[in-house]
Design an enzyme around this catalytic site. Structure first.
Site, PDB file in Angstrom:
ATOM      1  N   LYS A 101       0.844  -1.203   0.000  1.00  0.00           N
ATOM      2  CA  LYS A 101       0.000   0.000   0.000  1.00  0.00           C
ATOM      3  C   LYS A 101       0.877   1.250   0.000  1.00  0.00           C
ATOM      4  O   LYS A 101       0.597   2.217  -0.710  1.00  0.00           O
ATOM      5  CB  LYS A 101      -0.944  -0.013   1.212  1.00  0.00           C
ATOM      6  CG  LYS A 101      -2.039  -1.077   1.090  1.00  0.00           C
ATOM      7  CD  LYS A 101      -2.742  -1.335   2.418  1.00  0.00           C
ATOM      8  CE  LYS A 101      -3.663  -2.559   2.306  1.00  0.00           C
ATOM      9  NZ  LYS A 101      -4.209  -2.984   3.600  1.00  0.00           N
ATOM     10  N   GLN A 113      -3.792  -1.548  10.026  1.00  0.00           N
ATOM     11  CA  GLN A 113      -3.797  -2.862   9.364  1.00  0.00           C
ATOM     12  C   GLN A 113      -4.436  -3.925  10.267  1.00  0.00           C
ATOM     13  O   GLN A 113      -4.046  -4.098  11.414  1.00  0.00           O
ATOM     14  CB  GLN A 113      -2.359  -3.261   8.984  1.00  0.00           C
ATOM     15  CG  GLN A 113      -2.257  -4.557   8.216  1.00  0.00           C
ATOM     16  CD  GLN A 113      -2.956  -4.534   6.858  1.00  0.00           C
ATOM     17  OE1 GLN A 113      -2.872  -3.558   6.112  1.00  0.00           O
ATOM     18  NE2 GLN A 113      -3.658  -5.601   6.520  1.00  0.00           N
ATOM     19  N   ASP A 150     -10.125   3.863   4.877  1.00  0.00           N
ATOM     20  CA  ASP A 150     -10.251   2.411   4.695  1.00  0.00           C
ATOM     21  C   ASP A 150     -11.657   1.926   5.081  1.00  0.00           C
ATOM     22  O   ASP A 150     -11.951   0.738   4.997  1.00  0.00           O
ATOM     23  CB  ASP A 150      -9.185   1.710   5.556  1.00  0.00           C
ATOM     24  CG  ASP A 150      -8.888   0.292   5.083  1.00  0.00           C
ATOM     25  OD1 ASP A 150      -9.070   0.016   3.881  1.00  0.00           O
ATOM     26  OD2 ASP A 150      -8.478  -0.541   5.916  1.00  0.00           O
TER      27      ASP A 150
END
Ligand code: NAP
Length: 285
Positions: free
Chosen positions: A54, A98, A121
């Site tokens: 990413k 994450q 996200d």
């Protein structure tokens, strides 16, 4: 051999990223560089790889990647403090924590500490609620990628029967709501669903979000169904049995090269949008 449409995620992702380039230039003229902060807690090697991928994707198109790596022993309180610092950092536009974090950490609390304006996200409860009301700015990236692929290829959604296999908060549930918001008739299936093949047989659109390699079988499908495989299992294997599904499908995403690359491009798009919204520039569609 009939004419199936292979839904090329790399092509969709490339076009998404090309459109972002001029938007990043416009921001740059105002002295703004979009910045995505990623937080990795612990030493899970797959998670480290995802975060690195990413970060690299950001840097390639001119988004700054700020990578925070915390030790396995980090407490919930320490993680919340890091998130709060990033929330208040004016140079950070998006925050990605994450998943999964080590099990002693309250992950839901950590996600919900992310400022909604930086939740690129799509992991906060508030963001999920906004998506449910069809008002979300940043839906979670894999569902956003699935919708992007359907739109890119002009595949009809309204009135179609969509069967989503999986109900996770980050994938199955939000994609079900997003399809519903576009007037699909949605059936959500999960591990306790009975007669799954019969349900899938009625689907015009199948979203596979199960986390089991080659789970969906071609013989379950209605002829001509659109198959979106969100799965990503070890060895680059999707959640559908590609060869048998290809025989029946009207359109299908491969793995790799399907939903995966589009997911990363959605993260980049959301980060640019977050920077535009902060700068009070009107984000492009
Ligand atoms: P998850 O949290 O493990 O959820 C899996 C879902 O599948 C659950 O709702 C589970 O039902 C359901 N399920 C399990 N076994 C089933 C069965 N036999 N029949 C019907 N449903 C069943 O997984 P996830 O995070 O949503 O991820 C799903 C897949 O997408 C994985 O392959 C993952 O690697 C992939 N993924 C890809 C991306 C990407 O960027 N392409 C991003 C995220 C995830 P219950 O709720 O009843 O347990």
């Amino acid at each position: 051999m009939k004419n199936q449409l292979i839904l090329d995620g790399k092509r969709v992702a490339t076009e998404v990223k090309e459109k972002l380039t001029s938007r990043i230039e416009t921001l740059s003229k105002k002295g703004i560089t979009p910045c995505l902060a990623t937080i990795l807690v612990g030493d899970n090697s797959s998670s480290a790889t995802y975060v690195r991928m990413k970060g690299n994707a950001c840097e390639r198109i001119g988004i700054t990647s700020k990578q925070v790596h915390l030790s396995e022993q980090t407490t919930t309180e320490e993680l919340l403090q890091v998130i709060e610092e990033l929330n208040h950092d004016n140079n950070v536009h998006g925050i990605l924590l994450q998943h999964p974090v080590p099990s002693h950490i309250n992950e839901r609390l950590a996600f919900d500490t992310i400022d909604i304006d930086k939740d690129v996200d799509g992991v906060t409860s508030l963001g999920f609620g906004q998506v449910a009301f069809n008002q979300g700015k940043f839906p979670s990236c894999t569902p956003a990628a699935i919708m992007e692929v359907l739109h890119y290829y002009n595949l009809p959604i309204e009135g179609k029967h969509a069967v989503v296999i999986g109900r996770s908060p980050i994938l199955g549930k939000p994609i079900s709501l997003m399809l519903l918001n576009e007037n699909a008739t949605v059936t959500i299936c999960h591990s306790k669903t009975e007669n799954l093949p019969e349900i899938v047989k009625n689907a015009d659109i199948v979203v596979a979000a199960v986390g089991k390699p080659e789970f969906v079988q071609g013989e379950w499908l209605k002829e001509g169904a659109v198959i979106l495989d969100a799965g990503y299992n070890e060895g680059n294997i999707g959640d559908v049995d590609y060869e048998s599904c290809l025989e029946k499908a009207g359109a299908i995403t491969p793995v790799p090269g399907g939903i995966g690359p589009v997911t990363i491009s959605m993260l980049l798009k959301h980060t640019v949008m977050a920077a535009e919204l902060k700068a009070e520039l009107s984000p492009a569609k």
